[in-house]
Each structure stands twice: as C-alpha cells, then as structure tokens.
Write a protein that holds these residues in place. Structure first.
Motif, PDB file in Angstrom:
ATOM      1  N   THR A  42       0.832  -1.196   0.000  1.00  0.00           N
ATOM      2  CA  THR A  42       0.000   0.000   0.000  1.00  0.00           C
ATOM      3  C   THR A  42       0.866   1.244   0.000  1.00  0.00           C
ATOM      4  O   THR A  42       1.718   1.423   0.877  1.00  0.00           O
ATOM      5  CB  THR A  42      -0.928   0.023   1.230  1.00  0.00           C
ATOM      6  OG1 THR A  42      -1.773  -1.131   1.197  1.00  0.00           O
ATOM      7  CG2 THR A  42      -1.791   1.271   1.230  1.00  0.00           C
ATOM      8  N   LEU A  43       0.647   2.101  -0.993  1.00  0.00           N
ATOM      9  CA  LEU A  43       1.277   3.414  -1.054  1.00  0.00           C
ATOM     10  C   LEU A  43       0.314   4.434  -0.455  1.00  0.00           C
ATOM     11  O   LEU A  43      -0.847   4.521  -0.862  1.00  0.00           O
ATOM     12  CB  LEU A  43       1.564   3.809  -2.495  1.00  0.00           C
ATOM     13  CG  LEU A  43       2.859   3.373  -3.156  1.00  0.00           C
ATOM     14  CD1 LEU A  43       2.804   3.699  -4.647  1.00  0.00           C
ATOM     15  CD2 LEU A  43       4.056   4.067  -2.533  1.00  0.00           C
ATOM     16  N   ARG A  44       0.798   5.211   0.500  1.00  0.00           N
ATOM     17  CA  ARG A  44      -0.040   6.222   1.146  1.00  0.00           C
ATOM     18  C   ARG A  44       0.406   7.602   0.708  1.00  0.00           C
ATOM     19  O   ARG A  44       1.595   7.929   0.724  1.00  0.00           O
ATOM     20  CB  ARG A  44       0.047   6.100   2.668  1.00  0.00           C
ATOM     21  CG  ARG A  44      -0.928   7.004   3.414  1.00  0.00           C
ATOM     22  CD  ARG A  44      -0.993   6.620   4.890  1.00  0.00           C
ATOM     23  NE  ARG A  44      -2.026   7.379   5.584  1.00  0.00           N
ATOM     24  CZ  ARG A  44      -1.811   8.546   6.203  1.00  0.00           C
ATOM     25  NH1 ARG A  44      -0.593   9.066   6.196  1.00  0.00           N
ATOM     26  NH2 ARG A  44      -2.793   9.152   6.816  1.00  0.00           N
ATOM     27  N   VAL A  45      -0.546   8.423   0.309  1.00  0.00           N
ATOM     28  CA  VAL A  45      -0.264   9.778  -0.165  1.00  0.00           C
ATOM     29  C   VAL A  45      -0.044  10.716   1.018  1.00  0.00           C
ATOM     30  O   VAL A  45      -0.861  10.764   1.950  1.00  0.00           O
ATOM     31  CB  VAL A  45      -1.421  10.307  -1.033  1.00  0.00           C
ATOM     32  CG1 VAL A  45      -1.124  11.726  -1.509  1.00  0.00           C
ATOM     33  CG2 VAL A  45      -1.686   9.380  -2.214  1.00  0.00           C
ATOM     34  N   LEU A  46       1.040  11.477   0.962  1.00  0.00           N
ATOM     35  CA  LEU A  46       1.317  12.528   1.932  1.00  0.00           C
ATOM     36  C   LEU A  46       1.339  13.850   1.171  1.00  0.00           C
ATOM     37  O   LEU A  46       2.211  14.074   0.333  1.00  0.00           O
ATOM     38  CB  LEU A  46       2.668  12.309   2.617  1.00  0.00           C
ATOM     39  CG  LEU A  46       2.924  10.950   3.259  1.00  0.00           C
ATOM     40  CD1 LEU A  46       4.349  10.882   3.797  1.00  0.00           C
ATOM     41  CD2 LEU A  46       1.916  10.672   4.370  1.00  0.00           C
ATOM     42  N   HIS A  47       0.376  14.717   1.422  1.00  0.00           N
ATOM     43  CA  HIS A  47       0.368  16.032   0.768  1.00  0.00           C
ATOM     44  C   HIS A  47       1.410  16.907   1.454  1.00  0.00           C
ATOM     45  O   HIS A  47       1.309  17.193   2.651  1.00  0.00           O
ATOM     46  CB  HIS A  47      -1.023  16.657   0.863  1.00  0.00           C
ATOM     47  CG  HIS A  47      -1.115  17.998   0.199  1.00  0.00           C
ATOM     48  ND1 HIS A  47      -1.949  18.997   0.668  1.00  0.00           N
ATOM     49  CD2 HIS A  47      -0.474  18.514  -0.882  1.00  0.00           C
ATOM     50  CE1 HIS A  47      -1.826  20.058  -0.105  1.00  0.00           C
ATOM     51  NE2 HIS A  47      -0.938  19.805  -1.050  1.00  0.00           N
ATOM     52  N   THR A  48       2.423  17.330   0.694  1.00  0.00           N
ATOM     53  CA  THR A  48       3.554  18.058   1.256  1.00  0.00           C
ATOM     54  C   THR A  48       3.807  19.340   0.461  1.00  0.00           C
ATOM     55  O   THR A  48       4.795  19.451  -0.263  1.00  0.00           O
ATOM     56  CB  THR A  48       4.819  17.185   1.273  1.00  0.00           C
ATOM     57  OG1 THR A  48       5.026  16.650  -0.060  1.00  0.00           O
ATOM     58  CG2 THR A  48       4.687  16.038   2.255  1.00  0.00           C
TER      59      THR A  48
END
Length: 212
Positions: A122-128
């Motif tokens: 699972t790839l989790r999105v981190l808004h940066t």
C-alpha cells in the motif's frame, strides 16, 4: 510457480525544466514499484520510452505525479497512451499541469491520506506543499520507503525560489509529514541520490537558518 518478487526499479531521464522564463537542464528519477505482474509509476519525465522499457510489459495500475512542474509531467501523455493507466495529481497543482497539458486533465485527484494498492503493498499519499502547492510524497511503509519528489533531497528541502513555492510551507511539510517517519526510512527522491530520514532530520535547523 515461484512467487513474484516485489521490487522498486529506477531509471533516470534527461531533459529540461522551465518556469518563470528560465530553462535548466535536469536529470529526473522515475520510480516503478511492483512485482512481475503489476506496477505503479511515479512521475513521467522527458522520455516515455525509457519508462515503458522499465515497466517491461507489466500492467500499470496508476501513474502517480509528485507535482506538476513540466519536468515531471512532460512525457505523461505518451506514457498514458502506451500503458493506459489513470494519471493522478493533487488538484492544487492544476495550474502547473494546464501550462503543459492545456487540452486534457488528470484522471484522478490525489489527497492526503489516500492509498493505492500495488502487488500486495500500500502506497499512502502525503500532501507536502511547499515546492509547489500540490506536491505529494508516497509512503510505502511495508518496505520502509518514501518517494519524495522534489520535497526532500539528500542535503535538504527542494527549491522554493520560484512561482507557487514557499520555504516556510516546505519546512512545515517536511517537519510534520516526513521527519515523523521512522529514521531508517529510505528517501527516494525526484532528482539525485537517495538518503534516509535519519540522515536528514538532524539538519532541519540548518535548513531553516540557511533559508532566512
């Protein structure tokens, strides 16, 4: 039949980056994550053929864009035509996308906390935000890896001296979303060498002092 092996592949493509009236030569990392059957592609810079060769006939389930500066998206149309995978971008970078691909849009929006499954991981999105408003990183906790685009490099934060960027915002993003990951987490960047969270974290104050 032996089990398909999960792996992370990289190729480097070369081209230019243009913004605010300037153009620079750049080398970009492309990351392909998956097994022998399926994969996800992170970024689509310069040379679609090189990316397609790295995919090697596997099913691409998504093309994930760390941000929409032209050097990260200029090959996305050709790549899409070849692999027919949906293209995902954070909507806060749509103005940058439109400057390159005015006649078409991404297929899906990235959002903080969203997840993409590939080859049992699972790839989790981190808004940066900071390097650009819609910059995102992709955390792969099972493998102890984060793909940071141009948000964090070996040696510090990505550039914030051009339109739509903010030094204070990128420092906040790195502090809150990246330096909180395990120190041994490997950082795979959009340009240049990989590093680790543990190698970069002690230098945060130096970045702040240098940036002001």
């Amino acid at each position: 039949m032996s089990a398909s092996t999960f792996r992370i592949d990289r190729t480097v493509t070369s081209g230019t980056f243009s913004l605010d009236g300037g153009t620079w030569d750049v080398d970009n990392n492309v990351w392909v994550i998956g097994d022998d059957t399926e994969c996800v592609v992170i970024d689509a810079p310069h040379d679609a053929t090189a990316i397609i060769d790295l995919v090697g006939g596997r099913t691409v389930t998504a093309i994930l864009l760390t941000h929409a500066h032209d050097d990260h998206i200029d090959a996305v149309s050709t790549l899409f035509e070849a692999v027919e995978a949906p293209v995902h971008l954070h909507p806060d970078d749509r103005m940058l996308w439109d400057a390159v691909h005015a006649d078409t849009g991404p297929d899906g929006d990235l959002a903080d906390g969203a997840e993409f499954s590939v080859a049992g991981r699972t790839l989790r999105v981190l808004h940066t935000p900071g390097h650009s408003p819609g910059s995102c990183c992709f955390h792969l906790p099972e493998e102890g890896v984060v793909f940071t685009g141009d948000t964090l490099f070996s040696g510090g934060p990505g550039a914030t001296g051009r339109s739509y960027s903010s030094f204070e915002t990128i420092i906040a993003s790195i502090t809150e979303k990246l330096l909180t990951l395990l120190p041994e987490t490997v950082v795979h960047t959009g340009h240049g060498d990989s590093t680790t969270i543990g190698a970069e974290a002690p230098h945060r104050q130096e970045w702040v002092d240098r940036g002001h």
